[in-house]
Write an enzyme that holds these catalytic residues in place. Sequence first.
Site, PDB file in Angstrom:
ATOM      1  N   ARG A  72      43.985  35.384  71.994  1.00  0.00           N
ATOM      2  CA  ARG A  72      43.274  34.641  70.946  1.00  0.00           C
ATOM      3  C   ARG A  72      43.388  35.406  69.631  1.00  0.00           C
ATOM      4  NH1 ARG A  72      38.186  31.646  73.251  1.00  0.00           N
ATOM      5  NH2 ARG A  72      37.356  32.287  71.243  1.00  0.00           N
ATOM      6  N   ASP A  74      43.268  36.506  65.728  1.00  0.00           N
ATOM      7  CA  ASP A  74      42.256  36.356  64.688  1.00  0.00           C
ATOM      8  C   ASP A  74      42.817  35.590  63.491  1.00  0.00           C
ATOM      9  OD1 ASP A  74      40.431  37.824  66.183  1.00  0.00           O
ATOM     10  OD2 ASP A  74      40.968  39.727  65.237  1.00  0.00           O
ATOM     11  N   TYR A 132      52.391  43.560  70.268  1.00  0.00           N
ATOM     12  CA  TYR A 132      52.205  43.221  68.864  1.00  0.00           C
ATOM     13  C   TYR A 132      53.052  44.148  67.997  1.00  0.00           C
ATOM     14  CZ  TYR A 132      48.025  40.317  69.729  1.00  0.00           C
ATOM     15  OH  TYR A 132      47.163  39.331  70.141  1.00  0.00           O
ATOM     16  N   ARG A 220      44.254  46.327  64.881  1.00  0.00           N
ATOM     17  CA  ARG A 220      44.052  46.585  63.457  1.00  0.00           C
ATOM     18  C   ARG A 220      43.273  47.862  63.209  1.00  0.00           C
ATOM     19  NH1 ARG A 220      41.295  41.218  62.006  1.00  0.00           N
ATOM     20  NH2 ARG A 220      41.098  42.181  59.931  1.00  0.00           N
TER      21      ARG A 220
END
Length: 285
Positions: A72, A74, A132, A220
Amino acid sequence: MRGALATSLETAGPSRRPRLTPVRLRLDLAYDGTAFHGWAAQPGLRTVQGELTAALATVLRRDDVEVVCAGRTDAGVHARGQVVHLDVPDPVEVDRLPRRLNGVLDPDVRVRRVAPAPASFDARFGALWRRYAYRVADDPATLDPLVRSHVLAWPRPLDLAAMNEASALLVGRHDFAAFCKRREGATTIRTLLELAWARDTAGHAVATVRADAFCHSMVRSLVGCLLAVGEGRRPPAWAGEVLAAQVRDAAVAVVHAHGLTLEAVAYPPDAELAARAEQTRARRE
């Protein structure tokens, strides 16, 4: 007479319309997250799930479509390798579905592939890992307005050797509470399989981050910690100290979402899908 066909169908109501066993489909998606308020559907907001569900409802002519994604993302986060599954009760022309969906969807989200999947395939719980990439332009010569929505512009040069030294302290199975936004009842234990920095052909500093799963804002926050090391404000050992503290550190910035892209999700062979999903659902300790 009940023959071979009747064994796989049930008669539904007075119309005697055959009811087929639901078929599970896997969809591979890519999207530019700039104009989306994240993946998850939210009333009144444009989200990837909301757009995809609406397109599926139009193409499949059903208003009860439910989708499950691998990760999911952001608001503002992009994807090249998002994976989704859904169940359809009626036969569909799988080969035509990508073209039909892309004809309905806006250009910032694309269905790249649709394929039948085993009933045990679960896009979320069946995943072995998610990978990622976070991209940073730390040299004025590498700043490109054409990719500004996908690459973070950083005002100071970064020492990738120091960042990789710090990254090595974070790899493995740990409690990443220091890098996650806690959610009630959720564990912050994760297995970080890979965290490394390198330059791409454009000269950008690119972090490759791969784990069995991620908690909210984890990637992040990891990048924010390592940027502080890369520009010399903190020593490499500081990353390990933050991890060991297991509490949020105000000195660790949660960097902007737009530099982050979900690149790929991996799954085990079909015969191992059910076992993997059961293992993933078990609480990490």
